[in-house]
Design a protein around this motif. Sequence first.
Motif, mmCIF file in Angstrom:
data_model
loop_
_atom_site.group_PDB
_atom_site.id
_atom_site.type_symbol
_atom_site.label_atom_id
_atom_site.label_comp_id
_atom_site.label_asym_id
_atom_site.label_seq_id
_atom_site.Cartn_x
_atom_site.Cartn_y
_atom_site.Cartn_z
ATOM 1 N N UNK A 93 2.034 6.232 -6.957
ATOM 2 C CA UNK A 93 0.901 7.516 -7.760
ATOM 3 C C UNK A 93 1.719 8.890 -7.370
ATOM 4 N N UNK A 94 1.975 9.348 -5.821
ATOM 5 C CA UNK A 94 2.983 10.864 -5.831
ATOM 6 C C UNK A 94 3.833 10.932 -6.477
ATOM 7 N N UNK A 95 4.633 10.030 -7.673
ATOM 8 C CA UNK A 95 5.438 9.997 -9.045
ATOM 9 C C UNK A 95 4.794 10.658 -9.845
ATOM 10 N N UNK A 96 3.615 9.419 -10.153
ATOM 11 C CA UNK A 96 3.185 9.679 -11.716
ATOM 12 C C UNK A 96 2.139 11.182 -11.942
ATOM 13 N N UNK A 97 1.142 11.854 -10.071
ATOM 14 C CA UNK A 97 0.328 12.508 -10.259
ATOM 15 C C UNK A 97 0.609 13.440 -8.862
ATOM 16 N N UNK A 98 2.474 14.022 -9.621
ATOM 17 C CA UNK A 98 2.206 15.083 -8.236
ATOM 18 C C UNK A 98 1.111 16.223 -7.546
ATOM 19 N N UNK A 99 0.663 17.170 -8.893
ATOM 20 C CA UNK A 99 0.248 17.989 -8.508
ATOM 21 C C UNK A 99 -1.024 17.896 -7.945
ATOM 22 N N UNK A 100 -2.238 16.173 -8.548
ATOM 23 C CA UNK A 100 -3.282 15.956 -7.593
ATOM 24 C C UNK A 100 -2.918 15.721 -6.362
ATOM 25 N N UNK A 101 -1.431 14.830 -5.653
ATOM 26 C CA UNK A 101 -0.684 14.496 -4.226
ATOM 27 C C UNK A 101 -0.650 15.145 -3.253
ATOM 28 N N UNK A 102 -0.362 16.830 -4.747
ATOM 29 C CA UNK A 102 0.233 17.604 -2.933
ATOM 30 C C UNK A 102 -1.365 18.348 -2.917
ATOM 31 N N UNK A 103 -2.294 19.042 -3.990
ATOM 32 C CA UNK A 103 -3.601 18.839 -3.838
ATOM 33 C C UNK A 103 -4.192 18.560 -2.351
ATOM 34 N N UNK A 104 -4.572 17.015 -2.850
ATOM 35 C CA UNK A 104 -4.260 15.858 -1.600
ATOM 36 C C UNK A 104 -4.167 16.128 -0.580
ATOM 37 N N UNK A 105 -2.273 16.000 0.030
ATOM 38 C CA UNK A 105 -1.921 16.502 1.305
ATOM 39 C C UNK A 105 -2.008 17.893 2.056
ATOM 40 N N UNK A 137 0.783 -1.451 -0.061
ATOM 41 C CA UNK A 137 0.242 0.247 0.231
ATOM 42 C C UNK A 137 0.925 1.323 0.454
ATOM 43 N N UNK A 138 1.768 1.339 0.873
ATOM 44 C CA UNK A 138 2.909 2.770 0.982
ATOM 45 C C UNK A 138 3.281 2.828 -0.307
ATOM 46 N N UNK A 139 3.939 1.631 -1.031
ATOM 47 C CA UNK A 139 4.557 2.065 -2.401
ATOM 48 C C UNK A 139 3.676 2.283 -3.366
ATOM 49 N N UNK A 140 2.575 1.948 -3.404
ATOM 50 C CA UNK A 140 1.302 2.749 -4.306
ATOM 51 C C UNK A 140 1.047 3.763 -4.194
ATOM 52 N N UNK A 141 0.950 3.979 -2.716
ATOM 53 C CA UNK A 141 0.753 5.329 -2.577
ATOM 54 C C UNK A 141 2.267 6.642 -3.146
ATOM 55 N N UNK A 142 3.344 6.037 -2.848
ATOM 56 C CA UNK A 142 4.840 6.018 -3.884
ATOM 57 C C UNK A 142 4.373 6.442 -5.005
#
Length: 57
Positions: free
Chosen positions: A33-45, A26-31
Motif C-alpha cells: 500500500x505504501x508503494x502504491x499510495x505514497x502520499x496517503x501513507x506519508x500523511x497517515x504516518x 499484513x506487513x507485506x500488505x502495508x508495504x
Amino acid sequence: MRAPEARPKETDAERRRRRALFLRELAEAHELRERIQPRRTRTARLRQMMRMRTFRY
C-alpha cells in the motif's frame, strides 16, 4: 453465535504459526500500500506520529 469448538483443539505451535503467517502477510500488505499510495501513507504516518506525540501516559 459461534459453534462451540467445531474443530479439534489446535496446539499452541499451530496457532503461533498461523499468527506469524498472518502478521507477515499484513506487513507485506502495508508495504504494498505504501508503494502504491505514497502520499496517503506519508500523511497517515505523520498523523500517527502526532497522535503518539500528544499521547499522555
